[in-house]
Design an enzyme around this catalytic site. Sequence first.
Site, PDB file in Angstrom:
ATOM      1  NE  ARG A   1      -3.237  -2.931   0.340  1.00 11.49           N
ATOM      2  CZ  ARG A   1      -3.923  -3.513  -0.632  1.00 11.49           C
ATOM      3  NH1 ARG A   1      -3.999  -2.975  -1.835  1.00 11.49           N
ATOM      4  NH2 ARG A   1      -4.537  -4.636  -0.425  1.00 11.49           N
TER       5      ARG A   1
ATOM      6  CE  LYS B   1      -2.502  -8.708   8.690  1.00 12.39           C
ATOM      7  NZ  LYS B   1      -2.519  -8.077   7.353  1.00 12.39           N
TER       8      LYS B   1
ATOM      9  CD  GLU C   1      -6.051  -8.618   5.914  1.00 14.84           C
ATOM     10  OE1 GLU C   1      -4.897  -8.214   5.826  1.00 14.84           O
ATOM     11  OE2 GLU C   1      -7.037  -8.003   5.471  1.00 14.84           O
TER      12      GLU C   1
ATOM     13  CG  ASP D   1      -8.888  -2.377   6.022  1.00  8.14           C
ATOM     14  OD1 ASP D   1      -8.108  -1.643   6.625  1.00  8.14           O
ATOM     15  OD2 ASP D   1      -8.531  -3.170   5.135  1.00  8.14           O
TER      16      ASP D   1
ATOM     17  CD  GLU E   1      -5.416  -0.541   1.757  1.00  4.52           C
ATOM     18  OE1 GLU E   1      -4.874  -0.378   2.862  1.00  4.52           O
ATOM     19  OE2 GLU E   1      -5.920  -1.625   1.405  1.00  4.52           O
TER      20      GLU E   1
HETATM   21  C1  GCU Z   1      -5.659  -3.785   4.692  1.00  9.44           C
HETATM   22  C2  GCU Z   1      -4.684  -3.773   3.563  1.00  9.44           C
HETATM   23  C3  GCU Z   1      -3.658  -4.852   3.685  1.00  9.44           C
HETATM   24  C4  GCU Z   1      -3.020  -4.794   5.068  1.00  9.44           C
HETATM   25  C5  GCU Z   1      -4.100  -4.873   6.135  1.00  9.44           C
HETATM   26  C6  GCU Z   1      -3.571  -4.676   7.541  1.00  9.44           C
HETATM   27  O1  GCU Z   1      -6.504  -4.883   4.578  1.00  9.44           O
HETATM   28  O2  GCU Z   1      -5.360  -3.886   2.349  1.00  9.44           O
HETATM   29  O3  GCU Z   1      -2.706  -4.662   2.684  1.00  9.44           O
HETATM   30  O4  GCU Z   1      -2.108  -5.811   5.242  1.00  9.44           O
HETATM   31  O5  GCU Z   1      -5.026  -3.846   5.933  1.00  9.44           O
HETATM   32  O6  GCU Z   1      -3.779  -3.603   8.083  1.00  9.44           O
HETATM   33  O7  GCU Z   1      -2.989  -5.584   8.105  1.00  9.44           O
END
Ligand code: GCU
Length: 686
Positions: free
Chosen positions: A137, A261, A265, A338, A366
């Site tokens: 991003r 994190k 995801e 988000d 973003e």
């Molecule tokens: C958004 C973003 C991702 C990023 C994620 C995050 O979804 O599109 O690229 O990794 O946020 O904040 O972890």
Amino acid sequence: MKVLFITFMLIQSVFLQAEDGHDLWLRAKSTSPLNVICLKKSPTIGIALQELEKGWQGKDGAKIVLVLKNNKEIRNDGFKISPDGIQANTDLGILYGVYELLRCQQTGEPVEEMICNPSYGARVLDHWDNPDGSIERGYAGRSIFWRQGENSLAVTQNDKTLWKEYARANASIGINGAVLNNVNASPLILSKEYMERVKVIAEVLRPYGIKTYLSVKFSSPSLIGGLKTSDPLSADVIKWWKDKVQEIYSMIPDFGGFLVKASSEGQPGPQDYGRTHADGANMLADALKPFGGIVMWRAFVYSPTDLDRAKQAYTEFMPLDGQFRDNVIIQVKNGPVDFQPREPFSPLFGAMKKTSVMPEFQITQEYLGQAIHLVFLATMWEECLKSETYQEGEGSTVAHCTDGSIYPRKYTAIAGVSNIGLDINWCGHPFAQANWYAFGRLAWNNSLTSEKIADEWIKLTFSQVPSGQALFTLFSTEWTEHFLLPVRQMMLQSRDAAINYMMPLGFHHLFSANEHYGPGPWWAPARVRPDWTPPYYHKADTNGVGFDRTYSGSDAVSQYHEPLGSQFNELKTCPDRYLLWFHHLPWDYKMKSGRILWDEICYNYETGLQQVREFQKTWDKVEAYVDTARFTLVQSKLRTQCRDAQVWKDACLLYFQKFSHMPVPYDIEQPVYDLNYLIENDMKRR
Ligand code: GCU
């Protein structure tokens, strides 16, 4: 008249040197000598003295005294400023005081005697930079910290110069921390070779008061440590992290800590081993504790769901309140989904009463036109910080629930996802620099207004500086009326405009694909999980549109403290700006304005487009006040933004029209694109 104008333009262009934007808001040159008295010597004090010499705009030969003295009213790296000098408890406090003094001079504000304390202890930029130099991003070139290829880890003099400029810019606005790598972290970052480079970066940043932090991958013990597991309760894993932390501190004694994190995801996390976020975060916190380090543990978690993604962070983290060590801070994005153009604040703010919680803002745009659209984000962050959570009655705003004033905390923090890259002007768009600036200023003082921040930034960034002349003498009535005010107005309206032409009335996530730039309300390939596609969020059908998060819907409203929960739940009291965030409504629903919902949607998109057309005119009119390089760059980006706004309007209206079956009101400009054309030529970022 024409001749006069041309003469004026000629004088102006002789006067205005081309600027590449690299100097950011730090363009002022000293106009007179001064006499600084300071008994203390240190690298940080040395910088303070240099800055005074370089940027002084006050009286010729003035005497300024810098005093280090314990003053209980001054907290952390705060300072007391007066026309005669600066008092602080720390060297960094002196440096911050100097920047404040110079800012007052350079913006023509009187220096009044006052104490300035920072709102948050850690004011951090998160760089989503990868070891190969790419930036997740990132829209302003490649990483300033990392690069690809042979010898990519060797530190050059150019690297050091750039890092120093970066540190200086941050310090000048009070930022005191940098996470050097992406939250989707490569385990490589903790290897010896990478740590050597981190050490040098830390050394360059240190005198400017910037602490270095790293994002770590939770499974590092197995990925690079040769262990069979990364289970946070395993004795081997605990020891691995302890040793790693010790190694880091032996290289970087003032290392700030980790950003994580986890279980989000696709990233590994404690849940992979049947443990909780608290187990994972505390294990790292225990390793960092003896050295004073912190863990910033992200609450951006969600798994594929047909229910409501917006509810997940709260559902997962609330039961853990009170279980985290005091050096863990839960990092929460401003909204529950988000970084969308507009979201209500995350209900976790204020709700976690026994845990430190820090806001995470996104400076890199973003979801807001990236480095192409002019969107000043201070208004968005101000809206979030000033939101009432009602958790402790009136006045318990997001700002006060996170800065320690309501819930006293050992550590407080705020983070911004950086928009910085190797582009000569750092941020791609000249006006994107204002977002970096605004983040720093709000992190330092979370009660500043967007108007004040815009005012300062414009004066520092666009004042005309013929050498040898005091800067603020140039803030003439003429300059103020014809440049400052219209440009400020444009900045203050810009986020509102973006919401209008992208996602008005509570719409969110209408983007095409994963690029998050152009519109794609139709975008829903079968291979993509539903909560990554727009139809999941807008739920348009012939009956209506919007996400039902009321008591009878997903019940996300119940995550908000009363009276907010019922306010959002009731149509009568739900603000229009969040309407389709919380409600699924028929196309002919009667709005407070008297219009039906469909018409209101159309008028909002049209308003957004027209706002950008006005920005174009505003900018074209100020040509005489800006150097050609920056003027033409912004002009060309505004042209693209206008075309994009048109595409957004047409794409969304024509797509939703397939369900509403109603005409676009005849008194607004009709779409100029065909829907099929837009679907086939999905607007890519240019
Ligand atoms: C958004 C973003 C991702 C990023 C994620 C995050 O979804 O599109 O690229 O990794 O946020 O904040 O972890």
